[in-house]
Design an enzyme around this catalytic site. Structure first.
Site, PDB file in Angstrom:
ATOM      1  N   GLY A   1      -0.151  -3.127  -3.260  1.00  0.00           N
ATOM      2  CA  GLY A   1       1.058  -3.652  -2.622  1.00  0.00           C
ATOM      3  C   GLY A   1       2.215  -2.667  -2.635  1.00  0.00           C
ATOM      4  N   HIS A   2       3.300  -3.074  -2.020  1.00  0.00           N
ATOM      5  CA  HIS A   2       4.455  -2.183  -1.912  1.00  0.00           C
ATOM      6  C   HIS A   2       5.098  -1.917  -3.265  1.00  0.00           C
ATOM      7  CE1 HIS A   2       7.007  -5.925  -0.567  1.00  0.00           C
ATOM      8  NE2 HIS A   2       6.392  -6.155  -1.695  1.00  0.00           N
TER       9      HIS A   2
END
Lengths: 321, 321, 321
Positions: free
Chosen positions: A225-226
């Site tokens: 994920g970011h």
């Protein structure tokens, strides 16, 4: 293909000690079961001792304590598996794709490519991407704009780097939709010597960058994920999910299909077992596990039913505990 | 890039109340840790109060109860995160790809494209697909024939929409192979304002259509089986699997790597925690959880061994229960 | 589209017994809920008896024990679902892509293609690949060099076959990085009549080949590690991970998001439930399950807390056990 080499030549290059005929000629590596004429294999575990007895390999790599288990020509090394890896690299190139940019790849004119880069068929490389020397994108990789890759990075087919992270805000603040999208304006930076398996995804940061440090190895179908950071030399097995803003240390290993919650920190030298969900930060090195032990279906059903009553039973019995 | 705007201009557009100098000029958003000159950040949780004290941002968005925690110019808003999302949209376009159909995309002549559509490099769009106004396919998306997308739909790289569902019949009816394939003749319909993350797959229906309603947000590497319905404004985090014919309500959230069985129904406003397998229908709103709590490996091993004996132990003790 | 056929014609081809008017004309299959004029549906479970009462289908396929539940024209068959699959195949082609190699596909000149092969847009087929007669690659499939596919193999979009397995050796032998890559020099062999779902990955072998036997059906987003063997006619549902060197028998089914450890053996006719991690070899047929039963969040929290104390509690109570 490079080679052949004699056992003596191999040991001269890579260390280790030859037992048996050092003139034994080796052309390739092979498995204990199928290696044949001109092939060298390795022996790593007494579980496979029967196979060692039957192998038709020309030579074997093994540890000092196993030296007497075979009369085949052999190389004795403290870490036979790592030694085998290096021998295989003598005979085989790790990257098998031709240099240069395939004519079907779509590469923005603003991309900066290092020397010796290989970009396979159907790749799409966005604006302002940087790819370091000797890196390889296998076919059909997508790098969104501004992704930065170090040197000797290998990216397998179907990987997507730099797509938007899952950044949405609950419009009414109750943690459910309707949703407002948060533009994802961070980037992705990937260090030297990272390898990324097929169909893995690494999202760009929301504001700051997502960061994969040097030497990290990532298997297939991993989702990162970011704003995740993965420290140097960590390894992530297949089907793992790492939620946004998790900070993974260095020299960490994460087993297959494990899941790491967002916004937590995992210390260096932590080992997460396969199938384990890590739901809070880990500050101490060690091995952490949490998967439901399987059973025959009926036994599982009975146990699971009791498990669902455990809180009730135990709190009733608390005075005895 | 749009802007700059003063705090006063931002509040005039988006509501909220300015505290401090309304002439403070903002050019971009940033994180509490890294925002600098000309950047506005947000403060959402007292856990980060130390970072708020150290931030070099030009301004902060925060809730009324936190207004006095900083002397920086600020915008006070009831839902700071949602407000921040809207501010970021002032400065940044949510979709970053140019309009039009990239020359390397393969688009059937029977496709109906709305206005303002963007189709990236290497996309493949099958016969009779419909794509609504202002939708965007990032590079290397595949839409199988007859998929229907609404307006402002954003599809990230590597997504496959409309591949065959997993429809196989056991030839001898005993629930195992050999298998007979059931042709998958339904379609996929996707509502307005849906966003779909990288490498996610959404299968076409077996007979009727798979249906994703408006405003649904789907993260990366999600698998959605044939004939699933996801109600409006639900959100599905990364690595989730939703098996065939599951009916998910509206305003539902599903945490990362959760798994939804097929042929079950999930009510509106249900929240499924990460790593949880939902094995039967849920008729009431609420939060549902079911993952094995991890532990140090040895502790897990001991607990798991007892868990496998639980059904036996408890049934022996039933007379006392 | 083939047809129409009368019920009588269908039964003459596929067996089964007609009840009601054998001249009933059928043009297509449909679901119990939505089938209409000219459509035949199937009835498989008394759970759906109300729907059977309301269906507007022209005819129904059902089992002998359910024959009297409707007065619609019907075909009585012992295995209605399998029968329905065959009827659907009368009216619908299972593979919907035109024959031949799409002009945007990149196919090495050394590839051997059988007759009747279909290769979709954007596929990349490496050196020395072999694809058997009547096989179909949907758009954007990648086959790395030397992958071998049998006849009638169907591969959906986004699949990657033959990428490197996750073969890394710990440089210092302590099971953590830095890592040395082991070149992956095995191949992948896929038998006849295999179908592979969208975005699934099947790695090439490290030394010997990865092997998927005939008739195996694999859903979307499945990860199959190097040197795995899957026996004939097994089925693998979506999001499953099978770690390296696992040996799966024939006629096995693996439920969605299940996970199979590496280097273990699973007997023929084993059925693994969804969400289950199989951590050791299974030598007996049967159904095996192991997922944490979900609950309302607070109930789960209480139970999980007790679960983590179970080893301690029980060992204290051992003298009673």
């Amino acid at each position: 293909m490079p080679g052949p080499f004699t056992l003596g030549q191999i040991a001269a290059r890579l260390g280790g000690r030859v037992a048996g005929d050092p003139q034994t000629l080796i052309r390739q590596v092979g498995s204990l079961e199928r290696a044949g004429d001109g092939q060298i294999t390795f022996f790593n575990s007494k579980k496979h001792q029967a196979k060692l007895g039957e192998t038709r390999a020309a030579a074997v790599i093994l540890a000092p304590e196993n030296e007497q288990l075979t009369r085949l020509p052999r190389i004795v090394a403290d870490n036979p598996y790592a030694y085998f890896a290096r021998v295989s690299q003598l005979f085989n190139t790790a990257v098998t794709q031709a240099l240069g940019v395939h004519s079907s790849a779509v590469v923005s004119p603003t991309v900066k490519l290092g020397k010796g880069v290989s970009i396979g068929a159907g790749c799409v490389v966005g604006d302002d991407v940087v790819i370091g020397d000797d890196s390889c994108l296998y076919p059909r990789v997508v790098l969104y704009a501004k992704s930065i890759l170090g040197k000797r990075v290998v990216v397998h087919s179907g990987v997507v780097i730099g797509a938007d992270g899952f950044g949405i805000a609950s419009e009414d603040g109750r943690g459910e939709g309707p949703w407002i999208k948060i533009p994802q304006i961070g980037g992705v930076r990937i260090g030297d010597d990272v390898e990324i398996g097929a169909n893995t995804t690494i999202d760009r940061g929301a504001l700051d960058d997502t960061l994969i440090e040097e030497g990290v190895k990532i298997d297939n179908q991993v989702q990162i994920g970011h704003n995740v950071r993965i420290g140097a030399h960590s390894a992530v097995a297949g089907c793992v999910g790492i939620a946004g803003s998790a900070e993974i240390g260095s020299h960490v290993t994460i087993g297959g299909a494990a899941m790491i919650h967002g916004h937590i920190t995992i210390a260096d030298h932590v080992h997460v077992s396969a199938g384990t969900l890590i739901s809070r930060s880990l500050t101490k090195p060690g091995t952490y596990t949490g998967f439901y032990p399987f059973d025959e279906h009926e036994a599982w059903r009975r146990n699971a039913a009791q498990l669902r009553r455990l809180g009730r039973i135990k709190s009733r019995g608390k005075k005895d505990g």
